[in-house]
Design a protein around this motif. Sequence first.
Motif, PDB file in Angstrom:
ATOM      1  N   SER A 115     -20.048  40.718 -59.094  1.00 37.83           N
ATOM      2  CA  SER A 115     -18.986  39.855 -58.568  1.00 37.83           C
ATOM      3  C   SER A 115     -19.073  39.726 -57.059  1.00 37.83           C
ATOM      4  N   ALA A 116     -19.247  40.876 -56.377  1.00 34.92           N
ATOM      5  CA  ALA A 116     -19.296  40.866 -54.917  1.00 34.92           C
ATOM      6  C   ALA A 116     -20.486  40.061 -54.417  1.00 34.92           C
ATOM      7  N   ASN A 117     -21.655  40.303 -55.004  1.00 35.42           N
ATOM      8  CA  ASN A 117     -22.849  39.593 -54.546  1.00 35.42           C
ATOM      9  C   ASN A 117     -22.815  38.114 -54.919  1.00 35.42           C
ATOM     10  N   LEU A 118     -22.261  37.803 -56.082  1.00 35.99           N
ATOM     11  CA  LEU A 118     -22.128  36.400 -56.471  1.00 35.99           C
ATOM     12  C   LEU A 118     -21.208  35.661 -55.508  1.00 35.99           C
ATOM     13  N   ALA A 119     -20.073  36.286 -55.156  1.00 33.30           N
ATOM     14  CA  ALA A 119     -19.131  35.658 -54.230  1.00 33.30           C
ATOM     15  C   ALA A 119     -19.774  35.423 -52.864  1.00 33.30           C
ATOM     16  N   VAL A 120     -20.520  36.413 -52.358  1.00 34.48           N
ATOM     17  CA  VAL A 120     -21.189  36.264 -51.064  1.00 34.48           C
ATOM     18  C   VAL A 120     -22.261  35.178 -51.139  1.00 34.48           C
TER      19      VAL A 120
END
Length: 246
Positions: free
Chosen positions: A17-22
């Motif tokens: 989730s974190a990497n997708l959002a970034v």
Amino acid sequence: MLAVSSGKGGVGKSTLSANLAVALAERGLRVGLMDADIYGPNIPGMLGANERPQADPQTGRIQPLEAHGLKFLSMGLLIEEGVPVIWRGPMLAKMINQFLFNADWGDLDVLVLDLPPGTGDVQITLTQSAPLTGALIVTTPSAIALEDVRRGVEMFRQTEVPLLGLVENMSSFSCDECGHQFALFGEGGGAQMADQLAIPLLGQIPLDAALRESADRGQPAVCKQPQAASSQALIALAERVAAQLS
């Protein structure tokens, strides 16, 4: 709003989730990331930001923090380190609604929701009160993880939330010395499950030390180690997700 969900814990959903959002933010989108995992809020550590959010003195609305080109909120910003959240369902629902409707997210292109594993109170609250554009289901190739994928898919179908597709995390491991690919958690399970459930397999993210190391340092791999195999797979996933959301 994009929900990132998993049938069980331990499949790397929050890291994804974190990497997708970034990665979406690096594409020029205005992105918010809401950590809806109230009991296990890991997003602040992964983004390397843990200041307590403030409320606007005039409106009283919560001001999300900013990091790596996106806005985010998490229960982890509101509690002391190591303090457990011991709440029943109604309190969970209240906090989710506070994050959704009493926070000043501004004008976003996409709000990524990092859901807790399973099909419990938080999922019910979100599917009933939030206009979800779509959902991603995260799994590993292992048979045990795939068993729970069906439940998550069925939950979103019953609540009429569009399923963007399945993401197979930890799909393989490549040895740095010999280059051999190892299927540590099984092989082909994600593709087979996607076919059975008639949903797209949107990505296969390899098991990569760079992804774990970056998360531990609070520096998402997609921006700090973009050439890593896992980062490349996540950037490609972000492109597919952006195309579907548009």
